[in-house]
Design a protein around this motif. Structure first.
Motif, PDB file in Angstrom:
ATOM      1  N   SER A 273      -5.819   2.516   4.745  1.00  0.00           N
ATOM      2  CA  SER A 273      -4.682   2.974   3.933  1.00  0.00           C
ATOM      3  C   SER A 273      -5.092   4.100   2.995  1.00  0.00           C
ATOM      4  CB  SER A 273      -4.111   1.802   3.127  1.00  0.00           C
ATOM      5  OG  SER A 273      -3.132   2.271   2.218  1.00  0.00           O
ATOM      6  N   GLU A 274      -6.183   3.919   2.293  1.00  0.00           N
ATOM      7  CA  GLU A 274      -6.574   4.924   1.297  1.00  0.00           C
ATOM      8  C   GLU A 274      -6.988   6.250   1.939  1.00  0.00           C
ATOM      9  OE1 GLU A 274      -5.884   4.806  -1.670  1.00  0.00           O
ATOM     10  OE2 GLU A 274      -6.416   2.974  -2.719  1.00  0.00           O
TER      11      GLU A 274
ATOM     12  N   ASP B 245       1.994   5.169 -15.031  1.00  0.00           N
ATOM     13  CA  ASP B 245       2.770   6.118 -15.828  1.00  0.00           C
ATOM     14  C   ASP B 245       3.497   5.428 -16.983  1.00  0.00           C
ATOM     15  OD1 ASP B 245       3.652   8.869 -16.133  1.00  0.00           O
ATOM     16  OD2 ASP B 245       5.650   8.115 -15.664  1.00  0.00           O
TER      17      ASP B 245
ATOM     18  N   GLN C 123      -5.212   0.057  -4.925  1.00  0.00           N
ATOM     19  CA  GLN C 123      -5.203   0.636  -6.267  1.00  0.00           C
ATOM     20  C   GLN C 123      -4.141   1.733  -6.342  1.00  0.00           C
ATOM     21  OE1 GLN C 123      -6.802   3.904  -6.256  1.00  0.00           O
ATOM     22  NE2 GLN C 123      -6.170   4.362  -8.343  1.00  0.00           N
TER      23      GLN C 123
ATOM     24  N   ARG D 131       0.902   5.055 -19.724  1.00  0.00           N
ATOM     25  CA  ARG D 131       0.544   6.332 -20.342  1.00  0.00           C
ATOM     26  C   ARG D 131       1.683   6.900 -21.181  1.00  0.00           C
ATOM     27  NH1 ARG D 131      -2.717   8.677 -15.170  1.00  0.00           N
ATOM     28  NH2 ARG D 131      -4.726   7.864 -15.760  1.00  0.00           N
TER      29      ARG D 131
ATOM     30  N   HIS E   1      -1.287   1.713  -9.080  1.00  0.00           N
ATOM     31  CA  HIS E   1      -1.257   2.891  -9.958  1.00  0.00           C
ATOM     32  C   HIS E   1       0.142   3.501  -9.989  1.00  0.00           C
ATOM     33  CE1 HIS E   1      -2.836   6.639 -11.823  1.00  0.00           C
ATOM     34  NE2 HIS E   1      -1.868   7.206 -11.116  1.00  0.00           N
ATOM     35  N   ALA E   2       0.713   3.720  -8.816  1.00  0.00           N
ATOM     36  CA  ALA E   2       2.035   4.350  -8.754  1.00  0.00           C
ATOM     37  C   ALA E   2       3.103   3.488  -9.426  1.00  0.00           C
ATOM     38  CB  ALA E   2       2.410   4.629  -7.300  1.00  0.00           C
TER      39      ALA E   2
ATOM     40  N   ALA F 191      -8.678   8.207  -6.935  1.00  0.00           N
ATOM     41  CA  ALA F 191      -9.708   7.170  -6.845  1.00  0.00           C
ATOM     42  C   ALA F 191      -9.882   6.603  -5.442  1.00  0.00           C
ATOM     43  CB  ALA F 191      -9.383   6.028  -7.815  1.00  0.00           C
TER      44      ALA F 191
ATOM     45  N   PHE G  27     -13.091   4.214  -4.096  1.00  0.00           N
ATOM     46  CA  PHE G  27     -12.961   2.828  -3.631  1.00  0.00           C
ATOM     47  C   PHE G  27     -13.538   2.688  -2.223  1.00  0.00           C
ATOM     48  CE2 PHE G  27     -10.277  -0.048  -6.299  1.00  0.00           C
ATOM     49  CZ  PHE G  27     -10.155   0.777  -7.408  1.00  0.00           C
TER      50      PHE G  27
ATOM     51  N   GLU H 195       0.811  -1.228   0.000  1.00  0.00           N
ATOM     52  CA  GLU H 195       0.000   0.000   0.000  1.00  0.00           C
ATOM     53  C   GLU H 195       0.839   1.271   0.000  1.00  0.00           C
ATOM     54  OE1 GLU H 195      -0.572   2.190   2.944  1.00  0.00           O
ATOM     55  OE2 GLU H 195       1.137   1.199   3.858  1.00  0.00           O
TER      56      GLU H 195
ATOM     57  N   LYS I 240       2.764   3.935  -1.574  1.00  0.00           N
ATOM     58  CA  LYS I 240       2.970   4.426  -2.942  1.00  0.00           C
ATOM     59  C   LYS I 240       4.401   4.872  -3.195  1.00  0.00           C
ATOM     60  CE  LYS I 240      -0.314   7.400  -4.082  1.00  0.00           C
ATOM     61  NZ  LYS I 240      -1.341   8.453  -3.880  1.00  0.00           N
TER      62      LYS I 240
ATOM     63  N   GLU J 155      -1.207  13.088   1.925  1.00  0.00           N
ATOM     64  CA  GLU J 155      -0.795  13.648   0.636  1.00  0.00           C
ATOM     65  C   GLU J 155      -1.431  15.003   0.334  1.00  0.00           C
ATOM     66  OE1 GLU J 155      -1.557  10.761  -2.402  1.00  0.00           O
ATOM     67  OE2 GLU J 155      -0.522   9.211  -1.253  1.00  0.00           O
TER      68      GLU J 155
ATOM     69  N   ARG K 279      -3.829   7.927   3.675  1.00  0.00           N
ATOM     70  CA  ARG K 279      -2.880   8.432   2.670  1.00  0.00           C
ATOM     71  C   ARG K 279      -3.417   9.699   2.005  1.00  0.00           C
ATOM     72  NH1 ARG K 279       1.694   6.145   2.276  1.00  0.00           N
ATOM     73  NH2 ARG K 279       1.828   4.019   3.080  1.00  0.00           N
TER      74      ARG K 279
ATOM     75  N   ARG L 116       9.016   1.278  -9.647  1.00  0.00           N
ATOM     76  CA  ARG L 116       8.848   1.729 -11.036  1.00  0.00           C
ATOM     77  C   ARG L 116      10.116   2.385 -11.575  1.00  0.00           C
ATOM     78  NH1 ARG L 116       5.189   6.442 -10.775  1.00  0.00           N
ATOM     79  NH2 ARG L 116       7.165   7.488 -10.358  1.00  0.00           N
TER      80      ARG L 116
ATOM     81  N   ILE M 288      -7.589  14.372 -16.222  1.00  0.00           N
ATOM     82  CA  ILE M 288      -8.468  13.307 -15.750  1.00  0.00           C
ATOM     83  C   ILE M 288      -7.709  11.992 -15.788  1.00  0.00           C
ATOM     84  CG2 ILE M 288     -10.620  12.067 -16.185  1.00  0.00           C
ATOM     85  CD1 ILE M 288     -11.595  14.746 -17.451  1.00  0.00           C
ATOM     86  N   GLY M 289      -7.746  11.276 -14.690  1.00  0.00           N
ATOM     87  CA  GLY M 289      -6.957  10.057 -14.576  1.00  0.00           C
ATOM     88  C   GLY M 289      -5.765  10.234 -13.663  1.00  0.00           C
ATOM     89  N   GLY M 290      -5.485  11.488 -13.269  1.00  0.00           N
ATOM     90  CA  GLY M 290      -4.455  11.728 -12.276  1.00  0.00           C
ATOM     91  C   GLY M 290      -3.058  11.795 -12.850  1.00  0.00           C
ATOM     92  N   THR M 291      -2.107  11.677 -11.953  1.00  0.00           N
ATOM     93  CA  THR M 291      -0.691  11.749 -12.310  1.00  0.00           C
ATOM     94  C   THR M 291      -0.060  10.367 -12.181  1.00  0.00           C
ATOM     95  OG1 THR M 291      -0.022  12.120 -10.030  1.00  0.00           O
ATOM     96  CG2 THR M 291      -0.593  14.071 -11.334  1.00  0.00           C
ATOM     97  N   ALA M 292       1.255  10.329 -12.350  1.00  0.00           N
ATOM     98  CA  ALA M 292       1.965   9.058 -12.165  1.00  0.00           C
ATOM     99  C   ALA M 292       1.819   8.552 -10.745  1.00  0.00           C
ATOM    100  CB  ALA M 292       3.439   9.239 -12.513  1.00  0.00           C
ATOM    101  N   TYR M 293       1.587   9.471  -9.817  1.00  0.00           N
ATOM    102  CA  TYR M 293       1.593   9.114  -8.401  1.00  0.00           C
ATOM    103  C   TYR M 293       0.195   9.037  -7.813  1.00  0.00           C
ATOM    104  CZ  TYR M 293       3.265   9.255  -3.548  1.00  0.00           C
ATOM    105  OH  TYR M 293       3.543   8.958  -2.246  1.00  0.00           O
ATOM    106  N   ASN M 294      -0.751   9.722  -8.450  1.00  0.00           N
ATOM    107  CA  ASN M 294      -2.058   9.872  -7.820  1.00  0.00           C
ATOM    108  C   ASN M 294      -3.173   9.705  -8.849  1.00  0.00           C
ATOM    109  OD1 ASN M 294      -4.371  10.999  -6.447  1.00  0.00           O
ATOM    110  ND2 ASN M 294      -2.890  11.770  -4.954  1.00  0.00           N
ATOM    111  N   ALA M 295      -4.074   8.752  -8.594  1.00  0.00           N
ATOM    112  CA  ALA M 295      -5.139   8.466  -9.566  1.00  0.00           C
ATOM    113  C   ALA M 295      -6.431   9.197  -9.250  1.00  0.00           C
ATOM    114  CB  ALA M 295      -5.408   6.969  -9.613  1.00  0.00           C
TER     115      ALA M 295
ATOM    116  N   TYR N 279      -7.895   1.829 -16.975  1.00  0.00           N
ATOM    117  CA  TYR N 279      -8.108   3.268 -16.959  1.00  0.00           C
ATOM    118  C   TYR N 279      -6.867   4.033 -17.419  1.00  0.00           C
ATOM    119  CZ  TYR N 279      -6.101   4.046 -12.176  1.00  0.00           C
ATOM    120  OH  TYR N 279      -5.314   4.132 -11.061  1.00  0.00           O
TER     121      TYR N 279
END
Lengths: 97, 321
Positions: free
Chosen positions: B139-140, A59, A50, A62, A54-55, B220, B224, A15, A17, B147, B143, A24, B211-218, A91
């Protein structure tokens, strides 16, 4: 093929990130850029968020395109982790209008 | 600031508690409680601790009275008066915590969160299939605080397991910059309610307009979390600024449908609530359920794409070996 064991880095509940981003940037991306196939081995990982997945991979998909998934194999994932990888993989391929 | 612990404040009726909150005079905590019985959700305790900590960090004073009533030992064991600094001279007999509750904990760093999750699980004596949604939600949510909230006091968290109903209640609060402030850095959110709706919609992050976020942050995590409450037919609340979103349970017998657009959920909208600069999240999770976590993730996968952006017809699929 390069194998990256997730559990020793991220514990059995993946968990964090920051750790995912390190995987990565330090292991996954360099290996793919060298043309290697990478196996992300989730053996012993009983859960992942997720945000972690994702992290780790979003990227790459994309920036390099969906074909980067041809260079990654996901091993020993339980069903919940599989779904999360599928969600992130999908996504990350959305068409941004 | 004024906080009053009422006779009852669960997620189903938390509006009454929040409506009594006053953000006036940030240098003083004016604490009061019902004089006969207090039964409150952990979100109420996390919120109260967060308010008290904010006053403390402002160099302010705590005022009020702790009534020696039968429910006070619960508040003491939950650690409320470690943060609400009002002398009470009430001694209690400590009981084993395992299987019942997680007292108020402050989490300020990523490392603290990871350690907390590891040490929290044995406290709950939960079965492996019950552990998954608990640690996922914590966790979600936490975090998100670490952040986005920019809160030096970190996140306050506590939880209570109700054995009779099989429900685990979790509350997480912070005194940070709030969701509207975070989301407005990258999106147009004229009101706090607009910000809550966007924060609950997958793909919208406070770190980018993309839309869809960055490499680090979605963007979402809250989606969830809401989905986990929805799938277990329970409540979920999100309060920030002057707005409150409350997901209401889907009635037994009705099919559970997860929506990417939170406005399609069975919910309550409240605006013009007392202004809270930080954020409060409360959630109830049914632990005695046949719904497997993996099946829930499958359902979220189905719901995820709706309303985010147009889907492609074909996806490259990940390879599982």
């Amino acid at each position: 093929m390069k194998t990256i064991q997730i559990k020793p880095i991220a514990t059995e509940f993946a968990e964090d990130k920051d750790l995912a981003a390190k995987i990565r940037d330090n292991d996954l991306r360099p290996a793919i850029e060298c043309g290697e196939t990478v196996m992300l081995d989730f053996a012993g990982v009983t859960g992942a968020t997720q945000s972690f997945v994702h992290a780790m991979i979003s990227d790459l998909i994309r920036r390099d395109g969906p074909d980067v998934l041809d260079s990654i194999q996901f091993a020993n994932c339980d069903q919940a982790v599989k779904y999360i990888i599928q969600i992130v993989s999908e996504y990350s391929q959305y068409e941004i209008e | 600031m004024r906080v009053h612990l009422p006779n009852s404040a669960r997620l189903q009726n938390i509006e009454a508690f929040l409506s009594e909150f006053s953000p006036e005079q940030p240098g003083v905590l004016d604490f009061s409680m019902h004089d006969r019985w207090v039964a409150v959700h952990p979100a109420v305790l996390a919120f109260t601790a967060s308010v008290a900590d904010m006053v403390t960090r402002n160099g302010g004073e705590h005022r009020g009275e702790v009534h020696n009533i039968r429910s006070v030992p619960y508040l003491i064991r939950m650690g409320l008066f470690d943060h609400v600094c009002i002398p009470h001279h009430i001694s209690i007999t400590a009981h084993e915590e395992a299987g019942r509750f997680i007292p108020l904990s402050r989490i300020s760093t990523s490392r603290e969160l990871s350690d907390f999750i590891v040490h929290m699980i044995p406290l709950l004596h939960a079965q492996p299939q019950q552990v998954e949604p608990i640690r996922y939600v914590i966790s979600e949510i936490v975090r998100n605080v670490l952040e986005h909230a920019q809160c030096p006091g970190g996140a306050f968290l506590c939880a209570q397991y109700f054995r009779s109903s099989g429900i685990l209640s979790i509350g997480v609060a912070d005194a940070g910059i709030g969701i509207q402030h975070t989301m407005s850095q990258c999106h147009r959110v004229p009101t706090a309610w607009d910000a809550l709706v966007l924060a609950l919609t997958p793909g919208y992050s406070g770190t980018t307009s993309r839309i869809g976020g960055t490499a680090y942050n979605a963007g979402a995590g809250l989606f969830f979390t809401k989905s986990i409450a929805c799938a277990s037919r329970n409540y979920f609340i999100l309060y920030s600024g002057n707005a409150l979103f409350k997901l209401k349970p889907i009635r037994a017998g009705r099919q559970v449908v997860l929506y990417a657009n939170p406005l399609e959920d069975h919910h309550t909208k409240r605006v013009n609530m007392p202004e809270w600069q930080g954020t409060l999240v409360g959630i109830d999770i049914q632990l005695e359920t046949d719904i497997m976590f993996a099946a829930l993730m499958g359902a979220i996968r189905e719901a995820y794409s709706v309303d985010v952006k147009r889907k492609k017809d074909e996806y490259k699929r990940p390879t599982f070996v």
